[in-house]
Design an enzyme around this catalytic site. Structure first.
Site, short mmCIF file in Angstrom:
data_model
loop_
_atom_site.label_atom_id
_atom_site.label_comp_id
_atom_site.label_asym_id
_atom_site.label_seq_id
_atom_site.Cartn_x
_atom_site.Cartn_y
_atom_site.Cartn_z
N GLY A 12 0.79 -1.23 0.00
CA GLY A 12 0.00 0.00 0.00
C GLY A 12 0.81 1.27 0.00
O GLY A 12 0.38 2.31 0.51
N SER A 13 2.00 1.26 -0.61
CA SER A 13 2.80 2.50 -0.61
C SER A 13 2.09 3.61 -1.38
O SER A 13 2.14 4.78 -0.99
CB SER A 13 4.19 2.23 -1.17
N MET A 90 -4.42 -6.10 -7.15
CA MET A 90 -3.97 -7.05 -8.15
C MET A 90 -5.04 -8.02 -8.63
O MET A 90 -4.75 -9.10 -9.11
CB MET A 90 -2.78 -7.85 -7.59
N VAL A 92 -8.30 -8.61 -11.24
CA VAL A 92 -9.02 -8.08 -12.41
C VAL A 92 -10.49 -7.98 -12.04
O VAL A 92 -11.07 -8.92 -11.47
CB VAL A 92 -8.84 -9.02 -13.62
N LEU A 93 -11.09 -6.84 -12.31
CA LEU A 93 -12.48 -6.60 -11.93
C LEU A 93 -13.39 -6.85 -13.14
O LEU A 93 -13.02 -6.60 -14.28
CB LEU A 93 -12.64 -5.15 -11.45
N HIS A 109 -0.71 2.27 -12.96
CA HIS A 109 -0.07 1.12 -13.61
C HIS A 109 1.39 1.48 -13.85
O HIS A 109 1.69 2.58 -14.33
CB HIS A 109 -0.78 0.82 -14.93
N ASP A 145 -6.24 -2.01 -18.06
CA ASP A 145 -5.15 -1.04 -18.28
C ASP A 145 -5.32 -0.23 -19.56
O ASP A 145 -4.35 0.04 -20.26
CB ASP A 145 -3.81 -1.80 -18.34
C1 GRF Z 1 3.08 -0.61 -7.82
O1 GRF Z 1 4.13 -0.76 -8.75
C2 GRF Z 1 1.83 -0.23 -8.58
O2 GRF Z 1 2.10 0.47 -9.77
C3 GRF Z 1 1.24 -1.56 -8.91
O3 GRF Z 1 1.43 -2.30 -7.69
C4 GRF Z 1 2.75 -1.96 -7.18
C5 GRF Z 1 2.75 -1.95 -5.66
O4 GRF Z 1 1.94 -0.89 -5.24
N1 GRF Z 1 -0.14 -1.46 -9.29
P1 GRF Z 1 1.79 -0.51 -3.66
O5 GRF Z 1 3.19 -0.34 -3.08
O6 GRF Z 1 1.07 -1.67 -2.98
O7 GRF Z 1 1.04 0.78 -3.67
#
Ligand code: GRF
Length: 196
Positions: A12-13, A90, A92-93, A109, A145
């Site tokens: 979740g960064s 991660m 697909v919806l 993305h 995407d």
């Molecule tokens: C990131 O590279 C984002 O672009 C992709 O998932 C990766 C991890 O994202 N969709 P996060 O650190 O969990 O926000």
């Protein structure tokens, strides 16, 4: 105040970057962080910041995407979000779910779309010998995407780059791009953000 829900699958960064910026910009408020993985570290990070969280384990539904999404909708709709941000989500919806949030669901993305939709974007850029890479925030449409681009950020590919070093350089730009796009989107401004 515009209500924003965020869907994550892992650390979740990007979610954290959005939370921090909403706290500063104060035009939108996070009303839920939800994950398809109850063990997603991002859930604890959101809770530590006082944001309500929910987890719906997609593995409990086998391959039944519609059933998983129906379960996810319960906490999601209860939070009454105006905007839905996918941030490292991660799964697909289905078009049914996407249509429910059509025009108000964003995704980030890690490539310069339309280049490299799908997975392993950094490896594909390296194999192709691209001079630059980056990330894209787009509106989510039923085709993976491929929705209207709301922002892009470019980084150089450097000699000796690995997936990890390039990915880290792109991720740092993701954390700048997504908040900048959300600030405009909340204000009804669809002018694409271009970084640097
Ligand atoms: C990131 O590279 C984002 O672009 C992709 O998932 C990766 C991890 O994202 N969709 P996060 O650190 O969990 O926000």
């Amino acid at each position: 105040m515009t209500r924003v829900a965020i869907l994550i699958s892992g650390g979740g960064s990007n979610m954290l970057a959005l939370l921090r910026d909403m706290a500063e910009d104060r035009a939108a408020v996070p009303v839920l962080v939800a994950s398809n993985d109850p063990a997603a570290p991002g859930l604890d990070r959101a809770a530590a910041l006082g944001v309500p969280t929910a987890a719906v384990d997609h593995r409990a539904f086998g391959g039944d995407r519609a059933a998983f999404e129906a379960a996810l909708l319960t906490p999601l709709l209860a939070a009454r979000p105006d905007i839905l941000c996918l941030a490292g989500f991660m799964r697909v919806l289905t078009p049914v779910f996407v249509d429910r949030f059509r025009g108000r669901m964003l995704n980030i993305h890690p490539s310069l779309l339309p280049l490299y939709p799908g997975l392993h974007t950094h490896a594909r850029a390296l194999v192709a010998g691209d001079a630059e890479a980056g990330c894209t925030v787009h509106e989510v449409t039923p085709v993976l995407d491929s929705g209207p681009v709301l922002g892009q950020a470019r980084v150089p590919v450097l000699p000796g780059d690995s997936e990890a070093t390039l990915g880290a350089r792109v991720l740092a730009m993701e954390h700048r791009l997504y908040p900048a796009v959300l600030r405009r989107f909340v204000r009804g401004d669809r002018t694409p953000v271009c970084l640097p």
